[in-house]
Design a protein around this motif. Sequence first.
Motif, PDB file in Angstrom:
ATOM      1  N   GLN A 159       0.636  -1.320   0.194  1.00 45.14           N
ATOM      2  CA  GLN A 159       0.306  -0.073   0.239  1.00 45.14           C
ATOM      3  C   GLN A 159       1.173   0.881  -0.285  1.00 45.14           C
ATOM      4  N   ALA A 160       2.138   1.450   0.990  1.00 41.56           N
ATOM      5  CA  ALA A 160       3.438   2.495   0.919  1.00 41.56           C
ATOM      6  C   ALA A 160       3.618   2.483  -0.765  1.00 41.56           C
ATOM      7  N   ALA A 161       3.618   1.431  -1.626  1.00 46.06           N
ATOM      8  CA  ALA A 161       4.455   1.676  -2.314  1.00 46.06           C
ATOM      9  C   ALA A 161       3.777   2.353  -3.731  1.00 46.06           C
ATOM     10  N   ASP A 162       2.323   1.982  -3.477  1.00 46.58           N
ATOM     11  CA  ASP A 162       0.988   2.023  -4.474  1.00 46.58           C
ATOM     12  C   ASP A 162       0.264   3.846  -4.003  1.00 46.58           C
ATOM     13  N   ASN A 163       0.847   4.119  -2.634  1.00 45.76           N
ATOM     14  CA  ASN A 163       0.323   5.487  -2.653  1.00 45.76           C
ATOM     15  C   ASN A 163       1.422   6.801  -3.249  1.00 45.76           C
ATOM     16  N   LEU A 164       2.992   5.889  -2.800  1.00 41.97           N
ATOM     17  CA  LEU A 164       3.555   6.909  -3.713  1.00 41.97           C
ATOM     18  C   LEU A 164       3.863   6.576  -5.612  1.00 41.97           C
ATOM     19  N   ALA A 165       3.563   5.896  -5.972  1.00 43.50           N
ATOM     20  CA  ALA A 165       3.016   5.569  -7.383  1.00 43.50           C
ATOM     21  C   ALA A 165       1.762   7.081  -7.423  1.00 43.50           C
ATOM     22  N   THR A 166       1.411   7.203  -6.898  1.00 41.53           N
ATOM     23  CA  THR A 166       0.350   8.360  -7.367  1.00 41.53           C
ATOM     24  C   THR A 166       1.204   9.393  -7.403  1.00 41.53           C
ATOM     25  N   LEU A 167       2.507   9.664  -7.593  1.00 45.07           N
ATOM     26  CA  LEU A 167       2.799  11.000  -8.179  1.00 45.07           C
ATOM     27  C   LEU A 167       3.664  10.751  -9.094  1.00 45.07           C
ATOM     28  N   SER A 168       3.070   9.195  -9.451  1.00 44.50           N
ATOM     29  CA  SER A 168       4.175   9.200 -11.155  1.00 44.50           C
ATOM     30  C   SER A 168       3.070   9.625 -12.243  1.00 44.50           C
ATOM     31  N   TRP A 169       1.844  10.254 -11.797  1.00 44.19           N
ATOM     32  CA  TRP A 169       0.987  11.046 -13.075  1.00 44.19           C
ATOM     33  C   TRP A 169       0.183  11.854 -12.530  1.00 44.19           C
ATOM     34  N   GLN A 170      -0.348  12.826 -13.312  1.00 38.69           N
ATOM     35  CA  GLN A 170      -1.645  13.610 -13.198  1.00 38.69           C
ATOM     36  C   GLN A 170      -2.676  13.363 -13.699  1.00 38.69           C
ATOM     37  N   LEU A 171      -3.766  13.315 -12.815  1.00 38.32           N
ATOM     38  CA  LEU A 171      -5.333  13.766 -13.310  1.00 38.32           C
ATOM     39  C   LEU A 171      -5.032  15.212 -14.486  1.00 38.32           C
ATOM     40  N   THR A 172      -5.817  14.570 -15.739  1.00 39.11           N
ATOM     41  CA  THR A 172      -5.959  15.759 -16.681  1.00 39.11           C
ATOM     42  C   THR A 172      -6.869  16.908 -16.330  1.00 39.11           C
ATOM     43  N   GLN A 173      -6.652  18.094 -17.296  1.00 43.34           N
ATOM     44  CA  GLN A 173      -7.927  18.957 -16.252  1.00 43.34           C
ATOM     45  C   GLN A 173      -9.953  18.123 -17.075  1.00 43.34           C
ATOM     46  N   GLU A 174      -9.792  17.544 -18.049  1.00 41.75           N
ATOM     47  CA  GLU A 174     -10.871  16.817 -18.184  1.00 41.75           C
ATOM     48  C   GLU A 174     -11.208  16.236 -16.723  1.00 41.75           C
ATOM     49  N   GLU A 175      -9.853  15.854 -16.236  1.00 40.88           N
ATOM     50  CA  GLU A 175     -10.243  13.731 -15.719  1.00 40.88           C
ATOM     51  C   GLU A 175     -10.863  14.901 -14.637  1.00 40.88           C
ATOM     52  N   PHE A 176      -9.841  15.623 -13.889  1.00 42.65           N
ATOM     53  CA  PHE A 176     -10.554  17.368 -12.593  1.00 42.65           C
ATOM     54  C   PHE A 176     -11.511  17.274 -12.794  1.00 42.65           C
ATOM     55  N   ALA A 177     -11.524  17.843 -13.773  1.00 42.98           N
ATOM     56  CA  ALA A 177     -13.553  18.946 -13.802  1.00 42.98           C
ATOM     57  C   ALA A 177     -14.488  17.289 -13.586  1.00 42.98           C
ATOM     58  N   LEU A 178     -14.187  16.146 -14.260  1.00 41.85           N
ATOM     59  CA  LEU A 178     -15.124  15.405 -14.172  1.00 41.85           C
ATOM     60  C   LEU A 178     -15.495  14.563 -12.796  1.00 41.85           C
ATOM     61  N   LEU A 179     -14.421  14.529 -12.105  1.00 42.56           N
ATOM     62  CA  LEU A 179     -14.571  13.697 -10.242  1.00 42.56           C
ATOM     63  C   LEU A 179     -15.518  15.584  -9.989  1.00 42.56           C
ATOM     64  N   SER A 180     -14.802  16.297 -10.009  1.00 43.39           N
ATOM     65  CA  SER A 180     -15.334  17.850  -9.199  1.00 43.39           C
ATOM     66  C   SER A 180     -17.124  17.776  -9.102  1.00 43.39           C
ATOM     67  N   ARG A 181     -17.479  17.464 -11.165  1.00 43.50           N
ATOM     68  CA  ARG A 181     -18.765  17.880 -11.643  1.00 43.50           C
ATOM     69  C   ARG A 181     -19.504  17.145 -10.649  1.00 43.50           C
ATOM     70  N   THR A 182     -19.212  15.521 -10.688  1.00 42.79           N
ATOM     71  CA  THR A 182     -20.011  13.982 -10.361  1.00 42.79           C
ATOM     72  C   THR A 182     -20.264  14.294  -8.978  1.00 42.79           C
ATOM     73  N   GLU A 183     -19.178  14.238  -7.992  1.00 40.84           N
ATOM     74  CA  GLU A 183     -18.791  14.847  -6.519  1.00 40.84           C
ATOM     75  C   GLU A 183     -20.215  15.677  -6.256  1.00 40.84           C
ATOM     76  N   ALA A 184     -19.888  17.122  -7.024  1.00 44.24           N
ATOM     77  CA  ALA A 184     -21.250  17.687  -6.953  1.00 44.24           C
ATOM     78  C   ALA A 184     -22.932  17.721  -6.940  1.00 44.24           C
ATOM     79  N   ALA A 185     -22.559  16.938  -7.333  1.00 43.45           N
ATOM     80  CA  ALA A 185     -23.853  16.376  -8.408  1.00 43.45           C
ATOM     81  C   ALA A 185     -24.304  15.581  -7.035  1.00 43.45           C
ATOM     82  N   ILE A 186     -23.278  14.592  -6.744  1.00 40.93           N
ATOM     83  CA  ILE A 186     -23.845  13.504  -5.443  1.00 40.93           C
ATOM     84  C   ILE A 186     -24.241  14.581  -4.485  1.00 40.93           C
ATOM     85  N   ARG A 187     -23.157  15.704  -4.179  1.00 39.34           N
ATOM     86  CA  ARG A 187     -23.582  16.305  -3.412  1.00 39.34           C
ATOM     87  C   ARG A 187     -24.751  17.106  -3.586  1.00 39.34           C
ATOM     88  N   HIS A 188     -25.285  17.131  -3.971  1.00 37.93           N
ATOM     89  CA  HIS A 188     -26.349  18.423  -4.806  1.00 37.93           C
ATOM     90  C   HIS A 188     -27.779  17.026  -4.150  1.00 37.93           C
TER      91      HIS A 188
END
Length: 101
Positions: free
Chosen positions: A57-86
């Motif tokens: 799990q520690a290695a998996d967490n560290l691997a998080t830093l090897s890539w980044q979300l695209t702007q589109e992916e970030f926006a999709l996650l944020s919109r989905t989360e906001a819709a659920i919250r609403h």
Amino acid sequence: VLAKPYTLRREKLEPLFDVMDKIAEAHNATITQVALNWLIAASPRVIPIPGPQNPRQAADNLATLSWQLTQEEFALLSRTEAAIRHSLGLSDTTGPLQPAA
């Protein structure tokens, strides 16, 4: 939604898990890595502190830093989360998460 201390049934969060799963698959990553990347992208002031239970799990967490979300992916996650919250009637004064400038 993920940071709120509410007891929710998994089916309410399923749309968010579906989006996270698709993003994870696109990056050959895990849902945990997607969640950590989402938090990191949201603010340079937010420092996620995952609690690995073993070396894998520690290695998996560290691997998080090897890539980044695209702007589109970030926006999709944020919109989905906001819709659920609403849909749950949870107040949201900030709207969907915005990427850090």
